[in-house]
Design a protein around this motif. Sequence first.
Motif, mmCIF file in Angstrom:
data_model
loop_
_atom_site.group_PDB
_atom_site.id
_atom_site.type_symbol
_atom_site.label_atom_id
_atom_site.label_comp_id
_atom_site.label_asym_id
_atom_site.label_seq_id
_atom_site.Cartn_x
_atom_site.Cartn_y
_atom_site.Cartn_z
ATOM 1 N N LEU A 129 6.126 -23.110 -2.357
ATOM 2 C CA LEU A 129 5.763 -22.905 -3.754
ATOM 3 C C LEU A 129 4.413 -23.532 -4.069
ATOM 4 N N GLY A 130 4.148 -24.692 -3.475
ATOM 5 C CA GLY A 130 2.919 -25.429 -3.776
ATOM 6 C C GLY A 130 1.663 -24.680 -3.358
ATOM 7 N N ILE A 131 1.698 -24.039 -2.186
ATOM 8 C CA ILE A 131 0.526 -23.289 -1.726
ATOM 9 C C ILE A 131 0.242 -22.127 -2.667
ATOM 10 N N GLY A 132 1.293 -21.384 -3.018
ATOM 11 C CA GLY A 132 1.105 -20.273 -3.945
ATOM 12 C C GLY A 132 0.648 -20.734 -5.311
ATOM 13 N N LEU A 133 1.197 -21.858 -5.776
ATOM 14 C CA LEU A 133 0.794 -22.414 -7.068
ATOM 15 C C LEU A 133 -0.667 -22.842 -7.035
#
Length: 473
Positions: A29-33
Amino acid sequence: MEHFISNIDSINQILNNFIWGPIMLAFFLGIGLMFTLRTKFFQLTHYKMWLGNTILACLSKKGVRKTKEKHSISQFQSLCTALAGTIGTGNIAGVATAIAAGGPGAIFWMWLSAFFGMMTNFAEKSLGIKYRYKNDKGFWIGGAMVYIEKGLGVKWLAVLFSVFCAFASFGIGNMAQIQSISSSLHNSFQIPPLLTGVVVASCVAMVIMGGIKRISSVTEKFVPFMALLYIAGGLVVILANIEAVPAAFASIFGEAFRFKAAGGGIAGYGIAVAMKKGISRGVFSNEAGLGSSVMVHSASDVKEPVIQGMWGMFEVFADTLVVCTITALTILTSGIYDMNTYISNTAGNIPNLDGAPLTAESFASVIPYGSQFVALSILFFAFSTLLGWSYYGERAVEYLFGLKAIVPYKICYVFVIVIGSVSSVRLAWEISDTLNGFMAIPNLIALTLLSGEVMQMLKDYLARYVTKKRSFL
């Protein structure tokens, strides 16, 4: 043999729980965010641009659909081959499994991972085009291993990714797919699983032995037909139960944040399970962050990396936000799903783990021969995934061992299809999840470290093609 399989299953469960723990889920989720925030929500603010350069361009630009280059495939063919790898059992059985194990709330987390995953996929495909090269036969070669080696200069990490990808092609792309085909055809038509395995393996062999040109020529005709047919079937069920749609959405959002305990266990267990099942099934379905479909996108005749990045965005959008949502709403509006029956528990004992029976019952509640319709949909979806992933594994093996290893790999790939047709359902799915996680780690590290290059490519593209005086980034 049973003792050996039991030991493998136990080891795999330990690895699976480790790989898909809170840290890994946050990483995905963090990379996409990160890309979403740095591009100022590009998937929303520039939706007309990425839709206009992808699926809508197919209607107005012939060069997008066909290519004159001998050793390349068109942009549309690259999308269809990538969707062949992503639109598979994850869209039918995987969504049902997520709901069965994590409740309707798992769909919210699947949506969220797909929304952010659109930008993760954008970054992967842009980097794939930037760093691709031609092999000795003149074909474009690209993928996460290529931008890891050429972009980061870390050869060992590229090798690690390729090893995991080669093994993953036998899990997510092979065993999980053929197992779903054989079990669904056996349940609906009483066809022996071994017979299914032999026939499917023969059909796959005839296609993949012709290389990417033959694979893409099949998928560009196959994928749009099967996807539209399945969507139409799902819409029939949803429209027949249209009054239940508001309640379905309410359950999705409500259960996503419901703090319930499990058998006297930890409060908040429900959210944790919904997150894990939703995100892992979302990744299984759209593969954003795995770096897998970069390989086929890199074979496109496109000249502009950012354009191919937009095709990557549409890939996730079509796979998860459209097809997976159709499956979820079909299940939740049909009245077949029962929270008390399908909710997970601390032992992880969930009925119908492969998920297909739940989806089949939902379709059969409205459509005559609905279970047979789902069985045939799984056949089409999973067959296309077998084709797409054979190419991913082929590219990984070529990177590791050279062109001489491609034919032996293809022979092994076809042989594993037969084995997978009679394998354990749960073992096939859990092995796939574990290999997905291991494969994603090198790719997500590379995307983080190369994020500046992605932003620069997008900034340069917008400066050249967007007529605005103020800078977007």
